[in-house]
Design a protein around this motif. Sequence first.
Motif, PDB file in Angstrom:
ATOM      1  N   ARG A  55       0.825  -1.207   0.000  1.00 39.98           N
ATOM      2  CA  ARG A  55       0.000   0.000   0.000  1.00 39.98           C
ATOM      3  C   ARG A  55       0.863   1.262   0.000  1.00 39.98           C
ATOM      4  NH1 ARG A  55      -3.246   0.051   5.118  1.00 39.98           N
ATOM      5  NH2 ARG A  55      -1.287  -0.870   5.885  1.00 39.98           N
ATOM      6  N   CYS A  56       2.143   1.116   0.297  1.00 40.91           N
ATOM      7  CA  CYS A  56       3.050   2.267   0.293  1.00 40.91           C
ATOM      8  C   CYS A  56       3.159   2.892  -1.099  1.00 40.91           C
ATOM      9  CB  CYS A  56       4.439   1.841   0.758  1.00 40.91           C
ATOM     10  SG  CYS A  56       4.521   1.221   2.443  1.00 40.91           S
ATOM     11  N   ASP A  97      -6.370  10.985   1.973  1.00 44.74           N
ATOM     12  CA  ASP A  97      -5.940  12.317   1.538  1.00 44.74           C
ATOM     13  C   ASP A  97      -5.563  12.288   0.060  1.00 44.74           C
ATOM     14  OD1 ASP A  97      -6.291  13.297   4.066  1.00 44.74           O
ATOM     15  OD2 ASP A  97      -4.154  13.503   4.537  1.00 44.74           O
ATOM     16  N   ILE A  98      -5.824  13.399  -0.633  1.00 43.13           N
ATOM     17  CA  ILE A  98      -5.435  13.501  -2.033  1.00 43.13           C
ATOM     18  C   ILE A  98      -3.926  13.763  -2.118  1.00 43.13           C
ATOM     19  CG2 ILE A  98      -5.719  14.776  -4.189  1.00 43.13           C
ATOM     20  CD1 ILE A  98      -8.540  15.468  -3.302  1.00 43.13           C
ATOM     21  N   LEU A  99      -3.206  12.876  -2.784  1.00 41.73           N
ATOM     22  CA  LEU A  99      -1.774  13.061  -3.006  1.00 41.73           C
ATOM     23  C   LEU A  99      -1.527  13.924  -4.237  1.00 41.73           C
ATOM     24  CD1 LEU A  99      -0.505   9.416  -2.364  1.00 41.73           C
ATOM     25  CD2 LEU A  99      -0.618  11.317  -0.747  1.00 41.73           C
ATOM     26  N   ALA A 134      -4.197   8.684  -0.791  1.00 42.92           N
ATOM     27  CA  ALA A 134      -3.338   7.861   0.053  1.00 42.92           C
ATOM     28  C   ALA A 134      -4.065   6.588   0.469  1.00 42.92           C
ATOM     29  CB  ALA A 134      -2.900   8.647   1.282  1.00 42.92           C
ATOM     30  N   GLN A 135      -3.396   5.466   0.324  1.00 38.84           N
ATOM     31  CA  GLN A 135      -3.966   4.168   0.690  1.00 38.84           C
ATOM     32  C   GLN A 135      -3.718   3.829   2.157  1.00 38.84           C
ATOM     33  OE1 GLN A 135      -3.433   1.835  -3.530  1.00 38.84           O
ATOM     34  NE2 GLN A 135      -1.585   2.129  -2.305  1.00 38.84           N
ATOM     35  N   VAL A 144       5.319   7.507  -2.997  1.00 37.37           N
ATOM     36  CA  VAL A 144       5.605   6.391  -2.093  1.00 37.37           C
ATOM     37  C   VAL A 144       5.515   6.913  -0.663  1.00 37.37           C
ATOM     38  CG1 VAL A 144       7.248   4.586  -1.450  1.00 37.37           C
ATOM     39  CG2 VAL A 144       7.180   5.410  -3.818  1.00 37.37           C
ATOM     40  N   LEU A 145       4.887   6.109   0.191  1.00 35.26           N
ATOM     41  CA  LEU A 145       4.751   6.458   1.608  1.00 35.26           C
ATOM     42  C   LEU A 145       5.540   5.484   2.465  1.00 35.26           C
ATOM     43  CD1 LEU A 145       0.908   7.171   1.907  1.00 35.26           C
ATOM     44  CD2 LEU A 145       2.736   8.750   1.224  1.00 35.26           C
TER      45      LEU A 145
END
Length: 331
Positions: free
Chosen positions: A256-257, A281-283, A301-302, A324-325
């Motif tokens: 999910r990142c 949230d909208i990235l 964001a996933q 990427v998160l």
Amino acid sequence: MRDNPITATVDFNAEGIQHGHLRLPYSRNDSAWGSIMIPICVIKNGTGPRALLTGGNHGDEYEGPIALTELAYELRAEDITGTVIIIPFMNQPAFAAGSRVSPLDDANMNRIFPGQPDGTPTQRIADYFHRTLLPMADIVLDFHSGGKTLDFLPFAASHVLDDKAQEDRCRAARDAFNAPFSTEMREIDALGMYDDAAETQGKTFVTTELGGGGTARPETLDIARKGLRNLLIHAGILDAEPEYGHTRMLTQPDDRCFHFADTAGLVAFRVTLGDTVAKGDILACVWDTHHLGCAPREVRAQMDGIVIARHHPGLMQAGDCLAVLAIEITG
């Protein structure tokens, strides 16, 4: 398996400093008996740990090549105990072209290991690293950044490994590098990576992502220089005091990142590197560049996390990694 055609103009067992090349015969239109010449520096002082230091695995990433070229110029044999092998331009044809992949065979070196001794030029270089250079090393550092198509928070990284003792060694070396961020990194596609080749051979392996955008900034170069020196000290090769600053610990728990664009277009980011976001949230918004009056596609964001990488430059293709998160480890 047949021998690799690459020959080294250096003696890996000789004491002192040697500057030379890895020479790969490569017959081409403008040179029937030509060669690909990959610069190499070997510094040896007695017996001790052996470090293999590489940059230019992708040819459009520059912090590593600069820091390693400087090290090859500045490091003296009397400063170390053991051996340091420095190869700033691992994929020399790609580096010379300023491209991620080699122009000779359109091959991505970091997806082609273990390589082939009788394959394309990139496969032959990978095979030489896999069968000749990696077995010499105790600790391996491979510099990366985002190249022309990504930009990263500056971090050093290690991976989750089945061998937990090896994982601990890699994590300790990563933390010794002491980048502003230290990441337990998840790969989108680990098949054929140099990382996996080194780790499969039991090596202590550290990699980095130190910015991007197809350039090197003064602040990311300073991170590369300091981290390189710290790692050699940590390995017991360089006798000096390390320089440590604050680092934030990150992990990537699952896929999910990674956030991908499902359509091509013009990307308008709502977040920047280092921002903290919540799930939903909208990235970014991706605008259609062929038709006006259309609503943009939103990429959300996933998961909760920190933005550690984003696409560069502003045009996307369907399937591109947009952001990427990672999750910060506290306490």
